[in-house]
Design a protein around this motif. Sequence first.
Motif, mmCIF file in Angstrom:
data_model
loop_
_atom_site.group_PDB
_atom_site.id
_atom_site.type_symbol
_atom_site.label_atom_id
_atom_site.label_comp_id
_atom_site.label_asym_id
_atom_site.label_seq_id
_atom_site.Cartn_x
_atom_site.Cartn_y
_atom_site.Cartn_z
ATOM 1 N N TRP A 1 0.818 -1.207 0.000
ATOM 2 C CA TRP A 1 0.000 0.000 0.000
ATOM 3 C C TRP A 1 0.857 1.264 0.000
ATOM 4 N N VAL A 2 1.922 1.288 0.795
ATOM 5 C CA VAL A 2 2.785 2.470 0.866
ATOM 6 C C VAL A 2 3.477 2.710 -0.466
ATOM 7 N N GLU A 3 3.936 1.651 -1.115
ATOM 8 C CA GLU A 3 4.597 1.847 -2.406
ATOM 9 C C GLU A 3 3.591 2.371 -3.443
ATOM 10 N N TRP A 4 2.352 1.889 -3.369
ATOM 11 C CA TRP A 4 1.310 2.435 -4.248
ATOM 12 C C TRP A 4 1.096 3.917 -3.934
ATOM 13 N N LEU A 5 1.003 4.260 -2.650
ATOM 14 C CA LEU A 5 0.781 5.639 -2.219
ATOM 15 C C LEU A 5 1.923 6.548 -2.688
ATOM 16 N N HIS B 1 -8.009 4.564 4.620
ATOM 17 C CA HIS B 1 -8.219 4.493 3.169
ATOM 18 C C HIS B 1 -9.106 3.292 2.821
ATOM 19 N N ARG B 2 -8.770 2.164 3.422
ATOM 20 C CA ARG B 2 -9.545 0.942 3.177
ATOM 21 C C ARG B 2 -11.008 1.143 3.585
ATOM 22 N N ALA C 1 -12.917 13.138 2.004
ATOM 23 C CA ALA C 1 -12.530 13.387 3.390
ATOM 24 C C ALA C 1 -11.210 12.700 3.711
ATOM 25 N N TRP C 2 -10.979 11.509 3.165
ATOM 26 C CA TRP C 2 -9.708 10.826 3.412
ATOM 27 C C TRP C 2 -8.539 11.701 2.951
ATOM 28 N N HIS C 3 -8.715 12.365 1.826
ATOM 29 C CA HIS C 3 -7.629 13.211 1.321
ATOM 30 C C HIS C 3 -7.377 14.416 2.223
ATOM 31 N N TYR C 4 -8.431 15.138 2.581
ATOM 32 C CA TYR C 4 -8.183 16.363 3.344
ATOM 33 C C TYR C 4 -8.118 16.138 4.850
#
Length: 197
Positions: A31-35, A66-67, A84-87
Amino acid sequence: MTIPQYNPGPADWRHLDQASSAALWLELREWVEWLRRRYDLGSEIKSCWFKHDPMVEELTAAMWAHREVYQQLKKNLYHGGMAAWHYQVLWPLVGRISKMGFGECRRGVCGFEPDAPEIADDFAEFVAAEVADRPEFVPDPESVTSGAEALTMDQVLEMIDGARAVAEDPSDDFTAVDIDGVRWEFDDETETYRPAE
């Protein structure tokens, strides 16, 4: 008031066994590498992120948040959770990264040296004195739950905030809660909490 027994979840690093931690490490790495790729965060989240305990905890929380908002459960696709997850999660996290020990890290070399803070020798004495100064707990006979057949969402949230109620699944907005040893469940029809039968 008694504190309910803590049942660690699958992302509580402090309590994971070998198999669970290995599985979580693999999931988190993917997930982190995708992010990092998706949001072009390679210079912010350095390749040694997994050696930085604060970063591991933050990224684990961000992954689970995120999930939660991206999976399709009983939510309306347009409920706003993705925005909302983004901000509320991603961009505040990016803003905090500079405080997580990457300052000495260079390409291929991790310079992170975690602090090993010590606890003061007088901790036990301090806690004993602080506890002794508090009043003894006396249950309130006029409790909001005594004789109540239903509680509003606001009442339940107030009890959760005051540590009187405990949510069974904190990631579920409509989870059952334990209030004073009684299980209360959300009733979709009345939009209230009612004691479980």
